[in-house]
Structures are given as structure tokens and as C-alpha cells.
Design an enzyme around this catalytic site. Structure first.
Site, short mmCIF file in Angstrom:
data_model
loop_
_atom_site.label_atom_id
_atom_site.label_comp_id
_atom_site.label_asym_id
_atom_site.label_seq_id
_atom_site.Cartn_x
_atom_site.Cartn_y
_atom_site.Cartn_z
N ASP A 196 -17.86 -1.48 24.92
CA ASP A 196 -16.41 -1.93 24.92
C ASP A 196 -16.08 -2.08 23.46
OD1 ASP A 196 -13.84 -2.50 26.04
OD2 ASP A 196 -14.70 -3.43 27.85
N GLU A 211 -8.31 2.94 27.02
CA GLU A 211 -7.59 1.98 27.84
C GLU A 211 -6.00 2.13 27.51
OE1 GLU A 211 -6.98 -2.41 30.02
OE2 GLU A 211 -7.27 -2.14 27.79
N ASP A 249 -10.59 -0.62 24.35
CA ASP A 249 -9.62 -1.57 24.50
C ASP A 249 -8.33 -1.36 24.39
OD1 ASP A 249 -9.63 -4.18 26.37
OD2 ASP A 249 -9.01 -4.77 24.19
N HIS A 263 -12.11 -4.99 35.69
CA HIS A 263 -12.10 -6.62 35.63
C HIS A 263 -10.46 -6.78 35.58
CE1 HIS A 263 -11.85 -4.62 31.76
NE2 HIS A 263 -11.48 -6.18 31.44
N ASP A 264 -9.80 -6.02 35.41
CA ASP A 264 -8.19 -6.71 35.20
C ASP A 264 -7.38 -6.57 36.52
OD1 ASP A 264 -8.66 -7.30 32.50
OD2 ASP A 264 -8.10 -5.14 31.81
C1 GLC Z 1 -7.79 -5.22 27.95
C2 GLC Z 1 -8.84 -5.81 28.78
C3 GLC Z 1 -8.53 -7.36 29.16
C4 GLC Z 1 -7.97 -8.01 28.05
C5 GLC Z 1 -6.91 -7.35 27.12
C6 GLC Z 1 -6.89 -7.96 25.90
O1 GLC Z 1 -6.45 -4.88 28.66
O2 GLC Z 1 -9.37 -5.09 29.64
O3 GLC Z 1 -9.46 -8.01 29.84
O4 GLC Z 1 -7.36 -9.16 28.38
O5 GLC Z 1 -7.36 -6.05 26.88
O6 GLC Z 1 -7.98 -7.82 25.06
#
Ligand code: GLC
Length: 512
Positions: free
Chosen positions: A96, A232, A191, A301-302
Site C-alpha cells: 500500500d 484508490e 492510496d 477496511h474503509d
Molecule cells: C484511504 C485509506 C483510508 C485512510 C485514507 C487516508 O482512503 O484507505 O483508510 O484513512 O486514505 O490515508
């Protein structure tokens, strides 16, 4: 890029996977211990949420040293051992990458605070804040007494955004990425990558004017189109997400447009019922309109667990879990599985705020308190949507702490662990895990049948997906519905098929 298609990627949230040191946190040796389990499932890659050094304000998405594994999880040597052990089982490691921001504990930010001539410009400083809001609530600008200016941070105040306009920042990030490539990392999840081209003065955050240029430079200097990369992209449409996927960009992107279907006016904290018509329209776009490689994802995880939000995580839990993997598992692209999904883990639904650890949830709680909502009103919202729902420790067996750890875990175990756990599931005759294995094997052996155009239809209760070789019927309700079909069954989630009807949450796939 096509050799990066038809892969199965399993996401591990390291903090919650398996604790071998007895400190209540999962660790890298715990992952190594479970590699045979993942090989048995049939995964090609493991995507590890961040394990680098971090104060853990956002569970590792706030990195203070990109080149060092956090002691919480082990050492760099452990990470290298994980790569080797995984490779022995034909599994690659996907790392990641958090490139949009660092932790405020990162040496770059500490130096920036001292107005170091090199590092000051690694971050974004302004005399006055504008209206941009943080994704975690409140203003995106935080005042620094030391500097006498505001720094920009789209997430928590401990996660200052990097200034991508500064070439030195970009070069330092490329060096770091190449360091991990040299160690044997073969994939990256990027990310919030669509935020790197932001232009805060113009109120632009997502996909700024220079975004594609930065992406190309990043690609050309590091992974090229050789490694599997997934971006993402929360604020993107399907069109936009595909636009960033090509040989100068990424292999694929998460757009989350299907998860967003239940957000009322774009607000994830206000969930509405899933509209199957919209889901069909959505699937139709990815499956039929675009030629890129879709990143098929139900959970991470979100997100709250999809089984809890969309279907029935109680009396029809097993049927629901199997319905979802049958539907999503027969779509083309790469299939992402989030830890615990393969045994039907559900939302944790903690009902008191002291049980929550997630920074976003706690900020939301405070925001709603300030607005004057009652405790029970707030908890009803948080219980369903909080990111901690999916972050609870992996449920390995029915012993204390679900076999995750021999001590109290950092986040409570879901209360249903005696019923829902790997040991019990694998040994049951209607095992979800074994069903996942069947679907994964089918994908591997018959991708030509999956890689076809699809027709999606619904009457708002039953969803059908038809490809050249098979047709799927999925009942999204808890009632029995009469249907008229007869043929050889390819997949089913009840023990036997009852002619002429679909029972609650029943899915059947027929050969055509
Ligand atoms: C992404 C991650 C999340 C995190 C955010 C800030 O969305 O998946 O868990 O809080 O980025 O890094």
C-alpha cells in the site's frame, strides 16, 4: 497489461490479522503463519495495508518512515521473509503506497516546521485557509504556531498533504518505491491517488490539471506497466477511473460507484436501501462499456461489510455471503477479497463510542454531538457505517479472542466469533470458504466464459446476469419468489434447488 488480468488479490489489514507476539496487534509473522490458508483459498496477491513506521493515528495511513517497517508489525527482515515465503506459494506481495500525505511525525514535516530550506516546500503552506473541507470533517487547513501559517491536510491534522508540485518530493517518493521493488514487492495499491494533482487555491482536490502528468511520471520512474497497480479513487466516476488505467498510468482503479449507490445525496453516513435497478446499470457500465481491467471489490477496511449493508448478516448469513461472491465472482477483471469476507464476517455493530478506535468515526461522533443529536441517534448512524465494522480482528476459531491473539486485542473482537470463525466454517458442510474456493477455481479455469459481455436485469427483487454460457438468478429479498427456469446448475447456495422458486437470498447459476 492483459497478463495482469484474472487475478485474485486478498487484502490483509495487518493490525487485525494474526498476533504472534502477544501484544494485541497483528504482525508480519502472523501473516507468514497463515500463508498456507491463503494459498488454499487460491489467491495470487496479498495486498497489505501499510506496515511502515507510523504513529498509527490512522492505522498506518500516516507514515513517518517509508523505508522502515513499524516495530508493531516486525522488522524489514520479516517483511522480506514474508515476500520470500509468499513467493514459494506462488503469491506476490502488493504494497500500500500512501503518496498523498505523510504523518506529521515524518522527518520531512518536522524539518518543514523548522522552515528548513529544502523541506519547507515538501508541504503546502498558506497565510489564510480557504473553504476546502477535510475528508475527516472540519477545515482542511491547520495553523502551525511554529511556522505562523496554515498547512493543508485533506485527512487528519496529523496527515499533512505532500506538495507534488515540488520535484524533490516526487523524486524522493520514486526512490522509496524502487527500494521496495528491489526487495521483491510486485504490486502496489495507491492510496487516494487521484488527490495528488490538487490545486487548493483553485478549490481543486480530485484529478487536478497535472494529475495525469504526475501519474505518468510516477509510472515511468517506478513500476511502469509491469507490476499490478490499483489506484484508490473515491471521488471518481467509472469513466474517470478508467481514464487513469493504461500503460502510462495504473493497471486498474477502485471507483466504489456501487458502494456509493446507497449513500443518500453523497453522504455515506446516511444510508438508503440498495436499488437493484441502479446496481444493474452500474454493472452494465463496467462489464460492457469499458475495455479496461475492472477491480472487483466488495469490501475493504474503509467500508462496512457488504453482507451487512446489502443483504442479511443474521439468519441468512451464509446464503448472503455466497450470493455476493457468486455475483461478483462471475464478473470480469481482478477479484479483491478483504480478510474475513471468505468466512462471512459481518459488521461488528459496537454500540458504545468507547469501543471505536477509528479517527474518522470519532471525529464524526464529535461533530454530531456538537450538532445536538442524542447519543442513541449518533450510535445508530455510527454502528452501521463506521470503518471499525470491518477492522475487527480476524476470527480464526472459537477460543478466547477468536484465536487472533492470546491477549486483549487492540480493537474488540466481533461478538459473533463463536459462530463465525475459520475453523468452524472450513469444517462445516456448507462452508463459505469452500464455496469461495470453487468460484475462484472456476474463474481460473473458465475465464473465457467470464470475459464476455453481460446482460443485467432486475424486477427490483431478483437480479439476473446473463453471459453466453450461463445465467445467474439472485434473490435479494427475504421472501420466496416463484420463477420459471430449468437447466443444469453450475452454482447454488442452498443444498438443493427447489423447482420453480427462489428462496430468501438464494442464488442459482444455470448453464445455458
Ligand atoms: C484511504 C485509506 C483510508 C485512510 C485514507 C487516508 O482512503 O484507505 O483508510 O484513512 O486514505 O490515508
Amino acid at each position: 497489461m492483459r497478463d495482469l488480468e484474472n487475478k485474485v488479490i486478498y487484502q490483509i489489514y495487518p493490525k487485525s490479522f494474526k498476533d504472534t507476539t502477544g501484544n494485541g496487534y497483528g504482525d508480519i509473522n502472523g501473516i507468514i503463519e497463515k500463508l498456507d490458508y491463503l494459498q488454499d483459498l487460491g489467491v495470487d496477491y496479498i495486498w497489505l495495508s501499510p506496515c511502515c513506521k507510523s504513529p498509527q493515528n490512522d492505522n498506518g495511513y500516516d507514515i513517518s518512515d517509508y523505508m522502515k517497517i513499524d516495530e508493531l508489525f516486525g522488522t524489514n527482515e520479516d517483511y522480506e521473509k514474508l515476500i520470500k515465503e509468499a513467493n514459494k506459494r506462488n503469491i506476490k506481495i502488493m504494497m500500500d503506497l500512501v503518496l498523498n500525505h505523510t504523518s506529521s511525525e515524518h522527518i520531512w514535516f518536522k524539518k518543514a516546521l523548522q522552515k528548513d530550506p529544502k523541506y519547507y516546500d515538501y508541504y503546502i503552506w498558506r497565510d489564510k485557509p480557504n473553504q476546502i473541507q477535510s475528508m475527516f470533517g472540519g477545515s482542511a487547513w491547520t495553523y502551525s504556531e511554529e511556522v505562523g501559517k496554515y498547512y493543508f491536510r485533506l485527512f487528519d491534522k496529523t496527515q499533512p498533504d505532500l506538495n507534488w508540485e515540488n520535484e524533490n518530493v516526487r523524486q524522493d517518493l520514486y526512490k522509496m518505491i524502487n527500494y521496495w521493488i528491489d526487495k521483491g514487492v510486485e504490486g502496489f495499491r495507491l492510496d487516494v491517488i487521484d488527490l495528488i494533482g490538487k490545486e487548493p487555491d483553485k478549490m481543486i482536490t480530485g484529478k487536478g490539471p497535472k494529475f495525469y502528468e504526475y501519474l505518468k511520471e510516477l509510472n515511468n520512474n517506478t513500476f511502469k506497466d509491469k507490476l499490478l497497480t490499483v489506484g484508490e479513487c473515491w471521488c471518481s466516476t467509472i469513466e474517470e477511473s478508467y481514464k487513469m488505467c493504461n500503460k502510462d498510468g495504473l493497471t486498474q482503479a477502485f471507483h466504489f460507484t456501487h458502494q456509493c449507490l446507497t449513500h443518500t445525496n453523497g453522504d455515506k453516513w446516511n444510508q438508503s436501501k440498495l436499488d437493484l435497478n441502479k446496481l444493474c446499470e452500474n454493472f452494465d457500465k463496467w462489464e460492457n462499456e469499458y475495455s479496461g481491467i475492472e477491480a472487483i471489490v466488495m469490501n475493504n477496511h474503509d467500508l462496512p461489510r457488504m453482507i451487512s449493508l446489502w443483504l442479511n448478516d443474521n439468519e441468512y448469513r451464509k446464503e448472503s455471503a455466497k450470493l455476493l461472491i457468486t455475483l461478483f465472482g462471475l464478473l470480469k477483471g481482478n477479484l479483491y477479497i478483504y480478510q474475513g469476507e471468505e468466512i462471512g464476517m459481518t459488521n461488528a455493530y459496537f454500540d458504545t463510542i468507547d469501543k471505536y478506535k477509528d479517527v474518522e468515526t470519532i471525529n464524526k461522533y464529535n461533530e454530531l454531538k456538537e450538532k445536538g443529536l442524542s447519543e442513541s441517534e449518533i450510535m445508530n448512524i455510527i454502528k452501521l457505517v463506521s470503518r471499525d465494522n470491518a477492522r475487527t480482528p480476524m476470527q480464526w476459531d472459537d477460543t478466547e479472542n477468536a484465536g487472533f491473539s492470546n491477549t486483549k486485542p487492540w480493537l474488540s473482537v466481533n461478538e459473533n466469533y463463536k459462530e463465525v470463525n475459520v475453523f468452524k466454517d472450513i469444517n462445516s458442510k456448507d462452508s463459505i470458504f469452500n464455496y469461495y474456493k470453487k468460484i475462484i477455481k472456476y474463474r481460473k479455469d473458465n475465464y473465457d466464459k467470464i470475459d464476455k459481455k453481460a446482460i443485467f436485469k432486475t424486477d427490483s427483487k431478483i437480479l439476473t446476469m446473463e453471459k453466453d454460457d450461463f445465467i445467474l438468478f439472485a434473490n435479494f429479498t427475504n421472501e420466496s419468489i416463484n420463477i420459471n427456469i430449468e437447466n443444469t446448475v453450475l452454482f447454488k447456495n442452498y443444498e438443493n434447488v427447489e423447482k420453480g422458486k427462489l428462496r430468501p437470498f438464494e442464488v442459482i447459476v444455470f448453464n445455458k
